[in-house]
Design an enzyme around this catalytic site. Structure first.
Site, PDB file in Angstrom:
ATOM      1  N   VAL A 291      -1.672 -78.705   4.591  1.00 61.91           N
ATOM      2  CA  VAL A 291      -2.032 -77.471   3.903  1.00 61.91           C
ATOM      3  C   VAL A 291      -1.014 -77.189   2.808  1.00 61.91           C
ATOM      4  O   VAL A 291       0.195 -77.146   3.080  1.00 61.91           O
ATOM      5  CB  VAL A 291      -2.069 -76.277   4.880  1.00 61.91           C
ATOM      6  CG1 VAL A 291      -2.488 -75.007   4.156  1.00 61.91           C
ATOM      7  CG2 VAL A 291      -2.990 -76.559   6.044  1.00 61.91           C
ATOM      8  N   SER A 292      -1.477 -77.000   1.590  1.00 64.76           N
ATOM      9  CA  SER A 292      -0.611 -76.651   0.468  1.00 64.76           C
ATOM     10  C   SER A 292       0.507 -77.693   0.322  1.00 64.76           C
ATOM     11  O   SER A 292       0.212 -78.865   0.080  1.00 64.76           O
ATOM     12  CB  SER A 292      -0.057 -75.233   0.668  1.00 64.76           C
ATOM     13  OG  SER A 292       0.469 -74.712  -0.530  1.00 64.76           O
ATOM     14  N   MET A 293       1.766 -77.327   0.492  1.00 61.92           N
ATOM     15  CA  MET A 293       2.833 -78.323   0.438  1.00 61.92           C
ATOM     16  C   MET A 293       2.548 -79.479   1.402  1.00 61.92           C
ATOM     17  O   MET A 293       2.794 -80.650   1.085  1.00 61.92           O
ATOM     18  CB  MET A 293       4.166 -77.687   0.799  1.00 61.92           C
ATOM     19  CG  MET A 293       5.312 -78.677   0.960  1.00 61.92           C
ATOM     20  SD  MET A 293       6.672 -77.976   1.911  1.00 61.92           S
ATOM     21  CE  MET A 293       7.804 -79.371   1.956  1.00 61.92           C
TER      22      MET A 293
ATOM     23  N   ALA B  64      -0.158 -80.855   2.184  1.00 65.69           N
ATOM     24  CA  ALA B  64      -1.098 -81.822   1.631  1.00 65.69           C
ATOM     25  C   ALA B  64      -0.372 -82.870   0.801  1.00 65.69           C
ATOM     26  O   ALA B  64      -0.651 -84.064   0.888  1.00 65.69           O
ATOM     27  CB  ALA B  64      -2.143 -81.097   0.771  1.00 65.69           C
TER      28      ALA B  64
ATOM     29  N   ALA C  12      -5.672 -79.583   2.013  1.00 68.98           N
ATOM     30  CA  ALA C  12      -6.170 -78.222   1.865  1.00 68.98           C
ATOM     31  C   ALA C  12      -5.237 -77.413   0.975  1.00 68.98           C
ATOM     32  O   ALA C  12      -4.008 -77.543   1.054  1.00 68.98           O
ATOM     33  CB  ALA C  12      -6.289 -77.549   3.233  1.00 68.98           C
TER      34      ALA C  12
END
Length: 253
Positions: A99-101, A103, A127
């Site tokens: 998720v975010s970082m 990813a 994501a």
């Protein structure tokens, strides 16, 4: 932060959180949290996923039960150490979700595994993160007059009790700053894309990683690419999380 990590039971407990899941599974799903976050983001996943998918939440240094450890500020040593601690867990098929970082960490990790000739993931799930092709764009936290604290408040996802207590917020910001430095200093340009399926999840109202910016993840694979828009912003609500879990289950079944 640098240095070689020697795998072992204590190292496994520090890096990997299973939240009560026991018993063998057909596929491991390594889960990577967002910048400033921690592995508790995936606390309910063991109960929400079928028995044949084992979620293993990765806890990076500098937060939660690893608060006293120095956080990473560069991607290369982070990937090096992740590979060392993950090696004993690569004995069965696995996938990566970030998720975010997280990813971007999982993407860099997949390339690191390939470069070393180690087993690669069955699939990469990303994501709420701009595609690597967008690295030439200005990062959303650069040049803000209200600084990093303003970025945290705007993106959401940080509990209100943290935002309302200056001492808690002050404790969060150094780790968040280190995490964002990992992203903003990572200039990796792979010679060839990954050969694994990539599935992206994008918040329809996410100012940082909306579906159009995440569509460029298709350039990171020579395999199948798919994208699922999730109603809402950068951090998915409970319904959005359930949608993510359904897609992952379908993909890994």
């Amino acid at each position: 932060m640098t240095g070689t990590v020697m795998p072992g039971a204590n190292v496994d407990r520090r890096w990997f959180k299973r939240f009560g899941r026991t018993g063998p599974a057909e596929t491991r799903l390594f889960c990577f949290h967002f910048a400033g976050g921690n592995a508790s983001l995936f606390r309910r996943w063991p109960q929400a996923l079928p028995w044949y998918i084992e979620p293993v939440a990765v806890q990076l240094p500098g937060r939660a039960d690893r608060f006293t450890e120095e956080p990473y500020e560069r991607m290369a040593p982070l990937v090096d150490d992740l590979i060392e601690v993950m090696k004993p867990l690569l004995d069965r098929p696995f996938a990566l979700y970030g998720v975010s970082m997280g990813a971007r960490v999982s993407w860099a990790l997949a390339h690191g595994l390939r470069e070393r000739g180690l087993p690669g993931p069955r699939a990469l799930f990303v994501a709420a993160s701009v595609a690597p092709a967008c690295d030439d764009c200005q990062w959303e936290w650069d040049g803000r007059e209200d600084g990093l604290e303003g970025y945290v408040r705007e993106m959401g996802g940080t509990p209100a009790e943290v935002l309302e207590q200056p001492e808690l917020l002050a404790g969060l910001l150094p780790t968040l700053r280190a995490d964002l430095t990992v992203l903003s200093t990572h200039g990796f340009r792979p010679e060839s894309p990954l050969a694994v399926p990539v599935h992206a999840f994008a918040g329809t109202e996410d100012p940082e990683a909306h579906p159009e910016r995440m569509r460029d993840w298709s350039k990171e694979t020579s395999g199948r690419f798919s994208l699922t828009p999730i109603p809402g912003g950068h951090f998915f609500d409970e319904e959005g999380q359930e949608q993510v879990l359904r897609v992952i289950t379908d993909e890994l079944t």
